[in-house]
Structure formats: C-alpha cells, structure tokens
Scaffold this active site. Structure first.
Site: not given
Ligand code: CMC
Length: 424
Positions: A302, A359
């Site tokens: 998140h 989720d």
């Molecule tokens: N599985 C594996 N690796 C992950 C995941 C995951 N679900 N989420 C983040 N990472 C890794 C990512 O690869 C990155 O690694 P590095 O620093 O080595 O490059 C690090 O963690 C930070 O990730 P980010 O994408 O920069 O983080 P963000 O804050 O931009 O994204 C997120 C947040 C929710 C989009 C992301 O965690 C994600 O894609 N999660 C899966 C989709 C999901 O469950 N979404 C629902 C969110 S909650 C409901 C809502 O309010 O929308």
C-alpha cells in the site's frame, strides 16, 4: 511551525508551512514557481498534498484510519453504512430523525428512469459491470440535467447513492440473463441491494442477516480513504466544475484498475491460480520477488500503510466469522492465510514493508456472500461512493479550490523545423 527554506542556485526562498489537526506538516509551494521558476517534481504524488481536507485521517505508520475523527474499528462494529454516508458527506453523525429522513430518501430515490433499461439492453452479456456502472452514472446526468445547481446538490447526492446499487444489480441480472428486479420501499439500503441481486420473480427471497451484516461491514470499510487515485480523479474532474455524476463516473473508471480497486478481483483470480497449481505458495512469492516476471502479489502493499492496513485486520477476522456462520468451506481462505504467512516471513516483503491490504480478504467474503468475482470492484465502488461525494462536495465548497492543473518537466525534442513528407 516556522517557515521552510529552499536553497536553489545559491538563492534562498522562504516557504510557509501548514500544520493539520493531527500535526501533519506541509510546505506550501504554491508561490514557489512564481518566485524561482522551478517546480517540485513528484511523480505518483507520493509526497504531494493536493488539498486540505477535514474528512478522513490516515496514519500509515500506525495503521490508523478515521472518518471525521471516528476510528474505523468503532464504525465497523457499531454503525450502519447509511449513517457513515451521512457522516462523511455532512460531517457529523446523524440524529435519529436525520437518519430516518436520509434512509427514506435512499429508499425513495432507488428506482431508475424506465428509459434507462434500454441502455442496459445495448450491452453484451460479457460486459464488465464496472464499465456499465461508470457509463450509467454518467447517463444519470442526462436524466437529471440540473445536477450542477447548488440548491439541487442534496437531492442529487441522494439519487446517486440510492441508484448506484440498482444499476449494479441490474448489470448483474443483465449478465446472467435474468429479469430485472425492482427496488422495494420496505427494505433498507443493504437489504434492497441483496434483493435486487439475488431475488427471482418465481420465488420469495429472504435476506440472510449474516450476509447483510457482512455487506454493511464491507461498505463501511471502503467508504473513504482520503486522496487515493480515484478520489483525486473525482476532485480533479470536479475542479473544472463538471457535475457530480460525471465526476464520480471518472472516479469509478480510476477505481477499476488492478493496482487500485480492481485488485480485489485479481486477488481471487490469483488464489485460484495458486490452488490449481498445487498450493505452491513459495513459487508465487518467488515470482513476485522476480521483477522480470511482471507478477505482483495482488492484495499486498500500500502506498500509505507501512505496518498494517487496519481494514485488512478487520476483514481477516470477519472472513473467519462470515464463512463459519454461512457454513461455507472455502479452500481459498486457507490459501490466503498461508500465502500471507509465507510472504510476511520473507525478507523481500519485510524490507519493503508489504502487508495484506483491504483487498486481500474482501474477495473471499464477497464470494461466500454469493457475489460473483466480476462484481467485486463494483462492490468497492458502492462503498466508496460516499467518500467520493464528500470529497467532491468539500472541494466545491472550498473557496481556495482552483481548477487542477499540474505542471511538468518537458523532456522532448527542442524546437525543430517541420520536414515535408517527401524529405523524411
Ligand atoms: N508484490 C510484489 N512486490 C511489490 C508489491 C506486490 N504486491 N507491491 C509493491 N512491491 C514492491 C515493488 O516492486 C517495489 O520494489 P522496489 O523498491 O525493489 O522497486 C516496492 O515494493 C515499492 O512498490 P511501489 O510500486 O513503488 O509502491 P507504490 O506505493 O507505488 O504502490 C501499490 C502501491 C498498492 C500499487 C502496490 O503495492 C501494488 O501494486 N500492490 C498490488 C496491487 C494491490 O493490491 N492494490 C490494491 C491497493 S489497496 C486498495 C486501494 O485502496 O486501491
């Protein structure tokens, strides 16, 4: 809190600070460009405040979520969804008579204009219900063309909350080829939705109170989450003075994405895939760690919560109770628990502070309630509706609101002369 200072090219700029009611600190850079010619760059807006808001407070480090000051844990346990709608939109919990009137409004505005049924007929049975929901909410603006008038706002807010479940249920009935079931005035908001989804004309339908309570809980937990992707979209669209319906329709589209609300559908699809692959959790944890795979553990991570998502905690507990009370034996729950355990012990997830989000367990409860997978994100949208509406209303009522218009750092070609087609 004193002013902040930025030293740029040996020149010092003083910037005022803003402190929120929970001591959150912001540096006001709104005049910085005019003074320095520089902008601040923050792709994904991870460190940018787009507004001041009195609706929802989140502390991602401590796992705190409060609507208008009330902790999510208390609302989840004690409130009804319609109370939470009122609280978010009007700022205070409703008194007895206010709630009664609000509930009556939600009931009496739940029917759709008969002509709208023709719009449903045009969609293929395979249409995703999020596409239908978004376009039908836009279509409401054609039936209520005075939605932009300030003195009509309350009635249009009511219409939108009341009609959204009807649209959602009709899109489901359309997909499975069953006749549309009309809303009933003797039912509450949650009962009505379940009735429109699951009743058939041939036999009586009784709402299961366990399912209704679970629905109430899920809707409350999704009701607002401050400036996320869909909410910021709603505010941005509304900042051009676009009407309530089309602003919310834009938020519905933003929510559909798998990184946002679309994740709940993707979680179940992922758990099914793991199950079909012999419950090999480690394989999928390893795959998620391998960036080249493009695979992420859906329902994990998140932008704001870095220790736990309080909504996920509540839902993990609720999943056990609801499945138990409904007598549903769901192997996916066991898979989810095991996957969570494996991931939470893994250095990659620990280092990046990736935890289950709202989720992760919601889809398991929706499934047990009989909600089809394709409808999961629609359920999220029904819950988030009061949040979007309250944020839209707050934005429109704030005299400081300007049309949203971010800047950019241009990285394309510098000026060059047009080359005619024969010379290319
Ligand atoms: N599985 C594996 N690796 C992950 C995941 C995951 N679900 N989420 C983040 N990472 C890794 C990512 O690869 C990155 O690694 P590095 O620093 O080595 O490059 C690090 O963690 C930070 O990730 P980010 O994408 O920069 O983080 P963000 O804050 O931009 O994204 C997120 C947040 C929710 C989009 C992301 O965690 C994600 O894609 N999660 C899966 C989709 C999901 O469950 N979404 C629902 C969110 S909650 C409901 C809502 O309010 O929308």
């Amino acid at each position: 809190m004193g002013n902040a200072k930025i030293l740029l090219d040996e020149k010092e700029y003083e910037l005022p600070t803003v402190v929120g009611s929970e001591d959150e600190v912001g540096i006001d850079i709104s005049k910085f460009r005019a003074q320095s010619r520089a902008i601040t760059l923050d792709s994904g807006y991870g460190n940018t405040g787009s507004c001041q808001s009195a609706i929802t407070f989140i502390n991602g480090e401590k796992g705190i979520l409060r609507y208008r000051g009330y902790p999510i844990e208390q609302l989840a346990k004690q409130a009804s969804f319609s109370e939470v709608c009122y609280l978010l939109i009007y700022g205070e919990l409703p008194g007895g008579q206010q709630l009664e009137e609000f509930n009556r409004g939600l009931t009496y505005h739940s029917m759709l204009h008969e002509d709208m049924k023709k719009l449903f007929e045009g969609y293929p049975p395979t249409a995703h219900p999020m596409a239908i929901l978004s376009s039908m909410v836009t279509s409401l603006a054609t039936y209520y063309p005075h939605a932009h008038l300030e003195d009509r706002l309350d009635v249009n807010i009511m219409r939108l909350i009341a009609k959204a479940p009807t649209i959602a249920a009709l899109s489901y009935k359309k997909a499975i080829g069953q006749p549309f079931i009309y809303p009933r005035n003797d039912m509450s908001y949650t009962e009505n939705f379940l009735h429109m989804m699951f009743a058939v004309p041939a036999e009586p339908y009784t709402v299961n109170p366990v399912v209704e309570r679970a629905l109430n809980l899920l809707l409350i937990l999704h009701a607002d989450h401050e400036q996320n992707c869909s909410t910021s979209t709603v505010r941005m669209v509304g900042s051009s003075h676009a009407n309530l319906y089309v602003s919310i329709a834009a938020g519905i589209s933003a929510l559909w994405g798998p990184l946002h609300g679309g994740a709940n559908q993707k979680v179940i699809e992922m758990l099914k895939m793991i199950h079909a692959d012999g419950d090999n959790y480690q394989k999928y944890v390893d795959k998620a760690k391998d960036k080249s795979s493009g695979f992420r553990l859906m329902g994990f991570g998140h932008r704001v919560y870095k220790n736990f998502d309080p909504r996920a905690r509540i839902l993990k507990e609720a999943a056990d109770a609801v499945l138990d009370q409904l007598g549903v034996d769901e192997p996916l729950l066991e898979i989810a628990r095991n996957l969570e355990k494996v991931a939470l012990e893994d250095e990659f997830f620990i280092e990046r502070r990736l935890y289950p989000n709202v989720d992760f367990y919601s889809g398991i409860i929706y499934s047990a309630m009989g909600i089809p997978t394709k409808m999961f994100t629609v359920m999220f949208a029904l819950g988030r509706l009061p949040g979007w509406i309250s944020q839209w209303k707050e934005m429109r009522e704030d005299p400081k609101t300007k049309i949203n218009r971010p800047r950019q750092i241009y990285t394309g070609a510098t000026e060059r002369a047009y080359v005619s087609i024969d010379d290319r």
